[in-house]
Enzyme design. Structure first.
Site, PDB file in Angstrom:
ATOM      1  N   HIS A   1       0.834  -1.210   0.000  1.00  7.50           N
ATOM      2  CA  HIS A   1       0.000   0.000   0.000  1.00  7.50           C
ATOM      3  C   HIS A   1       0.869   1.261   0.000  1.00  7.50           C
ATOM      4  O   HIS A   1       1.819   1.359   0.777  1.00  7.50           O
ATOM      5  CB  HIS A   1      -0.901  -0.014   1.258  1.00  7.50           C
ATOM      6  CG  HIS A   1      -1.694   1.231   1.437  1.00  7.50           C
ATOM      7  ND1 HIS A   1      -1.854   1.858   2.654  1.00  7.50           N
ATOM      8  CD2 HIS A   1      -2.382   1.991   0.546  1.00  7.50           C
ATOM      9  CE1 HIS A   1      -2.609   2.925   2.505  1.00  7.50           C
ATOM     10  NE2 HIS A   1      -2.940   3.040   1.232  1.00  7.50           N
TER      11      HIS A   1
HETATM   12 CA    CA Z   1       0.400  -0.392  -4.275  1.00  6.74          CA
END
Ligand code: CA
Ligand code: V1S
Ligand code: ZN
Length: 389
Positions: free
Chosen positions: A181
């Site tokens: 992320h």
């Molecule tokens: Ca990513």
């Protein structure tokens, strides 16, 4: 001589300083700047340098880095080395620890300011209209926070690059296909409606069968995390959390549907694409099953938007495949097609790409099938539906 010509249409620039290559995070650490040496060898082996403007990047200044990072933290980074660490800890009162993920290593100060300098120079090439596409494979370090290193990232060159792009462009879209992320970038712009962040990443428990229920790093980026709800930035962050083992078709379905709708509605004036290569199959840390061509399709799709494009590296822990993917993507940027057979006669370390385990001297070895695919069509539909809403 290599069959690579300067194609008409797109001006592409390549921003790099080879001094980043010789850094060592530590023997067991997965981040190997040596992957950048391999990438350079392949890019040059194919002769792609003749189709781009090549810049020798200079280090970023402390003032440049302080446009996002805390001044004390910048000061610390500008002085830190294994020799100075203990002394500096007294001055900064242990506020800036080192960790297994973010060790203090020889030459790190030079490394950090060089990868950042290359991103800033790439942004300048875009804002000066010298380039339509600018590439820095040594950048893309998306986890760094304002005054804290995280996940192998110390300076967030992406945030700094976007801050600079905002001086010339009303809306900037950040897209992140690293398997992790893009938390640092999302956090920095969570309250802004001028920067939209869109991250595709592995999310959830690393190994369902294990007794230990550790989350895949960094553990953030849930589907319902969409920017600071109490600010104008609410709904200007999109997260696409993905289970283990996603394949090419499934990933491209998600990427093209969600990115396509984002482009239509947000209408960015510039795009930053973080191309972390740890989303490839066979990556030492990643858990996806993507092949190099599918990874590259993301770049090809974004390029079609026709706005200034900053292309950055990021993660990628199986060095030979990082080099393959970023070379293929450099070719996509300049509009060249590469032969499947690697230019072994020119590459200085051909053994890195040879043998069955290492891809048999080919550019596009099969990388799928390392991980069981846990992704269902129902899950894909849910992700798309939420993002559209
Ligand atoms: Ca990513
Ligand atoms: N996954 C993973 C992983 N592996 C390591 C690691 C292993 C050996 C070492 F000597 C040092 C570190 N750390 C992690 C992750 C961080 C992943 C960062 C990805 C970066 C990026 O690709 O997105 C962008 C460049 N860290 C963790 O999982 C944290 C721990 C929770 C477990 C590992 N130990 C070493 C620290 C704590
Ligand atoms: Zn990553």
């Amino acid at each position: 001589e290599n069959g690579i010509e300067r194609p008409q249409g797109y001006n592409v620039s390549y921003h790099y300083n080879r001094r980043v290559e010789n850094m060592h995070f530590g023997r067991t650490h997965p981040m190997k700047p040596w992957r950048l040496t391999l990438t350079k060898h392949l890019v040059m082996g194919y002769g792609l340098q003749f189709a781009m403007d090549n810049y020798d990047a200079l280090p970023a200044s402390k003032e440049t880095v302080a446009a996002f990072h805390d001044e004390d933290y910048v000061d610390f980074l500008s002085k830190v080395s294994p020799q100075t660490f203990d002394e500096l800890c007294k001055i900064y009162e242990d506020r800036i620890p080192q960790s297994a993920d973010c060790p203090v290593f020889d030459g790190m100060q030079e490394y950090l300011f060089l990868y950042t300098g290359a991103t800033m120079e790439a942004v300048s090439a875009l804002t000066n209209h010298q380039s339509d596409i600018a590439i820095n494979w040594s950048g893309g370090l998306h986890h760094a926070h304002k005054s804290e290193a995280s996940g192998f990232c110390y300076i967030n060159d992406i945030v700094l690059g976007i801050v600079e792009l905002l001086k010339c462009h009303q809306r900037v879209l950040y897209i992140d296909i690293d398997v992790h992320h893009g938390d640092g970038v999302e956090e920095a712009f969570a309250s802004s409606d001028r920067v939209m962040t869109l991250s595709f990443h592995r999310y959830g428990i690393i190994d369902e069968d294990s007794r230990e229920k550790h989350l895949f790093f960094p553990g953030t980026g849930a589907l319902n995390s969409n920017g600071n709800e109490k600010s104008i930035g609410n709904h200007f962050a999109l997260n696409v959390p993905i289970p283990k083992g996603i394949d090419d078709d499934q990933f491209l379905y998600l990427f093209e549907t969600i990115t396509g709708r984002t482009l239509e509605h947000f209408r960015p004036q510039a795009i930053v694409l973080q191309c972390g290569a740890d989303s490839l199959g066979g990556d030492r840390l990643g858990q996806f099953n993507l092949n190099i061509r599918a990874h590259g399709e993301c770049l090809a799709f974004v390029k079609k938007a026709g706005v200034p494009l900053l292309i950055l590296g990021g993660g990628g822990y199986t060095a030979r495949n990082v080099a393959r993917a970023w070379t293929h993507e450099t070719a996509l940027a300049v509009g060249a097609t590469l032969s499947e057979e690697l230019p072994m006669h020119i590459v200085p370390r051909p053994q890195a790409f040879m043998g069955r385990e290492h891809g048999d001297g080919r550019l596009y070895p099969e990388l799928a099938g390392f991980h069981k695919n846990n992704v269902t069509q129902k899950e894909l539909d849910l992700l798309v539906e939420h993002c559209h809403e």
